[in-house]
Design a protein around this motif. Structure first.
Motif, PDB file in Angstrom:
ATOM      1  N   VAL A  51      -7.941  -0.411   6.429  1.00 51.99           N
ATOM      2  CA  VAL A  51      -6.728  -0.334   5.624  1.00 51.99           C
ATOM      3  C   VAL A  51      -6.650  -1.615   4.794  1.00 51.99           C
ATOM      4  O   VAL A  51      -6.658  -2.721   5.337  1.00 51.99           O
ATOM      5  CB  VAL A  51      -5.467  -0.186   6.496  1.00 51.99           C
ATOM      6  CG1 VAL A  51      -4.211  -0.151   5.631  1.00 51.99           C
ATOM      7  CG2 VAL A  51      -5.560   1.066   7.356  1.00 51.99           C
ATOM      8  N   VAL A  52      -6.587  -1.437   3.467  1.00 47.11           N
ATOM      9  CA  VAL A  52      -6.506  -2.562   2.539  1.00 47.11           C
ATOM     10  C   VAL A  52      -5.090  -2.617   1.989  1.00 47.11           C
ATOM     11  O   VAL A  52      -4.583  -1.619   1.470  1.00 47.11           O
ATOM     12  CB  VAL A  52      -7.498  -2.389   1.363  1.00 47.11           C
ATOM     13  CG1 VAL A  52      -7.373  -3.530   0.378  1.00 47.11           C
ATOM     14  CG2 VAL A  52      -8.914  -2.264   1.876  1.00 47.11           C
ATOM     15  N   LYS A  53      -4.453  -3.776   2.109  1.00 46.96           N
ATOM     16  CA  LYS A  53      -3.105  -3.967   1.565  1.00 46.96           C
ATOM     17  C   LYS A  53      -3.095  -5.257   0.763  1.00 46.96           C
ATOM     18  O   LYS A  53      -3.720  -6.244   1.149  1.00 46.96           O
ATOM     19  CB  LYS A  53      -2.060  -4.059   2.678  1.00 46.96           C
ATOM     20  CG  LYS A  53      -1.914  -2.790   3.481  1.00 46.96           C
ATOM     21  CD  LYS A  53      -0.868  -2.955   4.566  1.00 46.96           C
ATOM     22  CE  LYS A  53      -0.751  -1.693   5.408  1.00 46.96           C
ATOM     23  NZ  LYS A  53       0.229  -1.857   6.497  1.00 46.96           N
ATOM     24  N   LEU A  54      -2.360  -5.232  -0.334  1.00 50.90           N
ATOM     25  CA  LEU A  54      -2.206  -6.414  -1.164  1.00 50.90           C
ATOM     26  C   LEU A  54      -0.714  -6.721  -1.275  1.00 50.90           C
ATOM     27  O   LEU A  54       0.077  -5.854  -1.640  1.00 50.90           O
ATOM     28  CB  LEU A  54      -2.811  -6.187  -2.555  1.00 50.90           C
ATOM     29  CG  LEU A  54      -2.898  -7.404  -3.460  1.00 50.90           C
ATOM     30  CD1 LEU A  54      -3.843  -8.461  -2.877  1.00 50.90           C
ATOM     31  CD2 LEU A  54      -3.370  -7.003  -4.856  1.00 50.90           C
ATOM     32  N   PHE A  55      -0.363  -7.958  -0.918  1.00 48.78           N
ATOM     33  CA  PHE A  55       1.028  -8.405  -0.927  1.00 48.78           C
ATOM     34  C   PHE A  55       1.209  -9.550  -1.912  1.00 48.78           C
ATOM     35  O   PHE A  55       0.311 -10.381  -2.070  1.00 48.78           O
ATOM     36  CB  PHE A  55       1.440  -8.928   0.460  1.00 48.78           C
ATOM     37  CG  PHE A  55       1.390  -7.907   1.550  1.00 48.78           C
ATOM     38  CD1 PHE A  55       2.502  -7.125   1.827  1.00 48.78           C
ATOM     39  CD2 PHE A  55       0.246  -7.727   2.304  1.00 48.78           C
ATOM     40  CE1 PHE A  55       2.459  -6.177   2.849  1.00 48.78           C
ATOM     41  CE2 PHE A  55       0.195  -6.791   3.322  1.00 48.78           C
ATOM     42  CZ  PHE A  55       1.318  -6.012   3.593  1.00 48.78           C
ATOM     43  N   ASP A  58       5.665 -13.378  -1.955  1.00 50.67           N
ATOM     44  CA  ASP A  58       6.965 -13.237  -1.284  1.00 50.67           C
ATOM     45  C   ASP A  58       6.992 -12.032  -0.326  1.00 50.67           C
ATOM     46  O   ASP A  58       8.037 -11.657   0.184  1.00 50.67           O
ATOM     47  CB  ASP A  58       8.108 -13.165  -2.292  1.00 50.67           C
ATOM     48  CG  ASP A  58       8.022 -11.964  -3.224  1.00 50.67           C
ATOM     49  OD1 ASP A  58       7.026 -11.224  -3.178  1.00 50.67           O
ATOM     50  OD2 ASP A  58       8.969 -11.763  -4.013  1.00 50.67           O
ATOM     51  N   GLY A  59       5.823 -11.433  -0.069  1.00 49.59           N
ATOM     52  CA  GLY A  59       5.717 -10.391   0.940  1.00 49.59           C
ATOM     53  C   GLY A  59       5.874  -8.955   0.470  1.00 49.59           C
ATOM     54  O   GLY A  59       5.858  -8.027   1.279  1.00 49.59           O
ATOM     55  N   LYS A  60       5.986  -8.723  -0.829  1.00 49.56           N
ATOM     56  CA  LYS A  60       6.146  -7.364  -1.358  1.00 49.56           C
ATOM     57  C   LYS A  60       4.781  -6.662  -1.396  1.00 49.56           C
ATOM     58  O   LYS A  60       3.815  -7.185  -1.952  1.00 49.56           O
ATOM     59  CB  LYS A  60       6.745  -7.426  -2.752  1.00 49.56           C
ATOM     60  CG  LYS A  60       6.941  -6.061  -3.386  1.00 49.56           C
ATOM     61  CD  LYS A  60       7.499  -6.184  -4.799  1.00 49.56           C
ATOM     62  CE  LYS A  60       7.542  -4.827  -5.469  1.00 49.56           C
ATOM     63  NZ  LYS A  60       7.882  -4.935  -6.879  1.00 49.56           N
ATOM     64  N   LEU A  61       4.707  -5.465  -0.809  1.00 49.06           N
ATOM     65  CA  LEU A  61       3.484  -4.676  -0.825  1.00 49.06           C
ATOM     66  C   LEU A  61       3.302  -4.073  -2.213  1.00 49.06           C
ATOM     67  O   LEU A  61       4.160  -3.338  -2.695  1.00 49.06           O
ATOM     68  CB  LEU A  61       3.553  -3.564   0.226  1.00 49.06           C
ATOM     69  CG  LEU A  61       2.361  -2.624   0.307  1.00 49.06           C
ATOM     70  CD1 LEU A  61       1.117  -3.371   0.771  1.00 49.06           C
ATOM     71  CD2 LEU A  61       2.669  -1.463   1.243  1.00 49.06           C
ATOM     72  N   VAL A  62       2.170  -4.384  -2.865  1.00 48.46           N
ATOM     73  CA  VAL A  62       1.919  -3.873  -4.218  1.00 48.46           C
ATOM     74  C   VAL A  62       0.741  -2.911  -4.277  1.00 48.46           C
ATOM     75  O   VAL A  62       0.538  -2.236  -5.284  1.00 48.46           O
ATOM     76  CB  VAL A  62       1.720  -5.020  -5.236  1.00 48.46           C
ATOM     77  CG1 VAL A  62       3.007  -5.817  -5.414  1.00 48.46           C
ATOM     78  CG2 VAL A  62       0.572  -5.928  -4.825  1.00 48.46           C
ATOM     79  N   GLY A  84      -0.648 -14.794 -10.295  1.00 47.41           N
ATOM     80  CA  GLY A  84      -0.014 -15.482  -9.174  1.00 47.41           C
ATOM     81  C   GLY A  84      -0.837 -15.380  -7.904  1.00 47.41           C
ATOM     82  O   GLY A  84      -1.974 -14.920  -7.903  1.00 47.41           O
ATOM     83  N   VAL A  85      -0.221 -15.788  -6.806  1.00 45.69           N
ATOM     84  CA  VAL A  85      -0.863 -15.791  -5.502  1.00 45.69           C
ATOM     85  C   VAL A  85      -0.568 -14.469  -4.802  1.00 45.69           C
ATOM     86  O   VAL A  85       0.570 -13.982  -4.815  1.00 45.69           O
ATOM     87  CB  VAL A  85      -0.362 -16.969  -4.647  1.00 45.69           C
ATOM     88  CG1 VAL A  85      -0.914 -16.909  -3.231  1.00 45.69           C
ATOM     89  CG2 VAL A  85      -0.722 -18.289  -5.302  1.00 45.69           C
ATOM     90  N   TYR A  86      -1.597 -13.898  -4.185  1.00 42.09           N
ATOM     91  CA  TYR A  86      -1.484 -12.664  -3.421  1.00 42.09           C
ATOM     92  C   TYR A  86      -2.144 -12.855  -2.064  1.00 42.09           C
ATOM     93  O   TYR A  86      -2.951 -13.768  -1.873  1.00 42.09           O
ATOM     94  CB  TYR A  86      -2.181 -11.502  -4.150  1.00 42.09           C
ATOM     95  CG  TYR A  86      -1.472 -11.061  -5.395  1.00 42.09           C
ATOM     96  CD1 TYR A  86      -0.571  -9.997  -5.374  1.00 42.09           C
ATOM     97  CD2 TYR A  86      -1.690 -11.709  -6.609  1.00 42.09           C
ATOM     98  CE1 TYR A  86       0.083  -9.585  -6.521  1.00 42.09           C
ATOM     99  CE2 TYR A  86      -1.040 -11.308  -7.757  1.00 42.09           C
ATOM    100  CZ  TYR A  86      -0.152 -10.251  -7.709  1.00 42.09           C
ATOM    101  OH  TYR A  86       0.506  -9.856  -8.843  1.00 42.09           O
ATOM    102  N   PHE A  87      -1.792 -11.982  -1.134  1.00 41.60           N
ATOM    103  CA  PHE A  87      -2.421 -11.982   0.180  1.00 41.60           C
ATOM    104  C   PHE A  87      -3.045 -10.620   0.406  1.00 41.60           C
ATOM    105  O   PHE A  87      -2.372  -9.598   0.340  1.00 41.60           O
ATOM    106  CB  PHE A  87      -1.410 -12.331   1.270  1.00 41.60           C
ATOM    107  CG  PHE A  87      -0.943 -13.748   1.161  1.00 41.60           C
ATOM    108  CD1 PHE A  87      -1.678 -14.788   1.722  1.00 41.60           C
ATOM    109  CD2 PHE A  87       0.214 -14.059   0.466  1.00 41.60           C
ATOM    110  CE1 PHE A  87      -1.261 -16.099   1.584  1.00 41.60           C
ATOM    111  CE2 PHE A  87       0.640 -15.374   0.337  1.00 41.60           C
ATOM    112  CZ  PHE A  87      -0.100 -16.399   0.895  1.00 41.60           C
ATOM    113  N   LEU A  88      -4.352 -10.627   0.651  1.00 35.36           N
ATOM    114  CA  LEU A  88      -5.116  -9.414   0.878  1.00 35.36           C
ATOM    115  C   LEU A  88      -5.257  -9.225   2.383  1.00 35.36           C
ATOM    116  O   LEU A  88      -5.779 -10.081   3.083  1.00 35.36           O
ATOM    117  CB  LEU A  88      -6.500  -9.545   0.239  1.00 35.36           C
ATOM    118  CG  LEU A  88      -7.434  -8.362   0.414  1.00 35.36           C
ATOM    119  CD1 LEU A  88      -6.912  -7.156  -0.370  1.00 35.36           C
ATOM    120  CD2 LEU A  88      -8.840  -8.720  -0.039  1.00 35.36           C
ATOM    121  N   SER A  89      -4.768  -8.102   2.877  1.00 35.68           N
ATOM    122  CA  SER A  89      -4.846  -7.780   4.296  1.00 35.68           C
ATOM    123  C   SER A  89      -5.866  -6.674   4.489  1.00 35.68           C
ATOM    124  O   SER A  89      -5.821  -5.645   3.815  1.00 35.68           O
ATOM    125  CB  SER A  89      -3.473  -7.317   4.799  1.00 35.68           C
ATOM    126  OG  SER A  89      -3.569  -6.755   6.090  1.00 35.68           O
TER     127      SER A  89
END
Length: 104
Positions: A51-55, A58-62, A84-89
């Motif tokens: 499962v790939v998620k990109l946030f 500020d934590g919003k799932l995009v 900007g900065v993102y977090f890839l899960s």
């Protein structure tokens, strides 16, 4: 011995058990970082679908998608995302990785 002396030797054996984390097998490479239009995710060795998620920072799932365990590469079209900065899960049934990435 004949003089009444005794000698004793002791040997200490330590067994170190090492478990290879599935974290290393989930994520082979995410590139480029920073990215602009596309982000490529190369995966390998996952025992289950990923499962790939990109946030946003500020934590919003995009973005969210499932990569089949047989798929080794996935390209994310990031042209519509703001800079900007993102977090890839990346998560499968055994592990979860979160990586900081930057959109230019």
């Amino acid at each position: 011995d004949v003089n009444g002396c005794t000698a004793t030797d002791s040997i200490s054996i330590s067994v170190i058990s090492r478990t290879i984390s599935t974290v290393n097998s989930i994520l082979s490479e995410v590139y480029p970082n920073p990215f602009s239009e596309q982000l490529t995710i190369s995966v390998g060795g996952s025992a289950s679908d990923l499962v790939v998620k990109l946030f946003t920072d500020d934590g919003k799932l995009v973005f969210e998608n499932v990569i089949d365990k047989m798929q080794i590469q996935f390209t994310l079209d990031a042209s519509g995302f703001a800079s900007g900065v993102y977090f890839l899960s990346l998560e499968n049934s055994e592990s979860k990785i979160v990586k900081r990435i930057v959109k230019q």
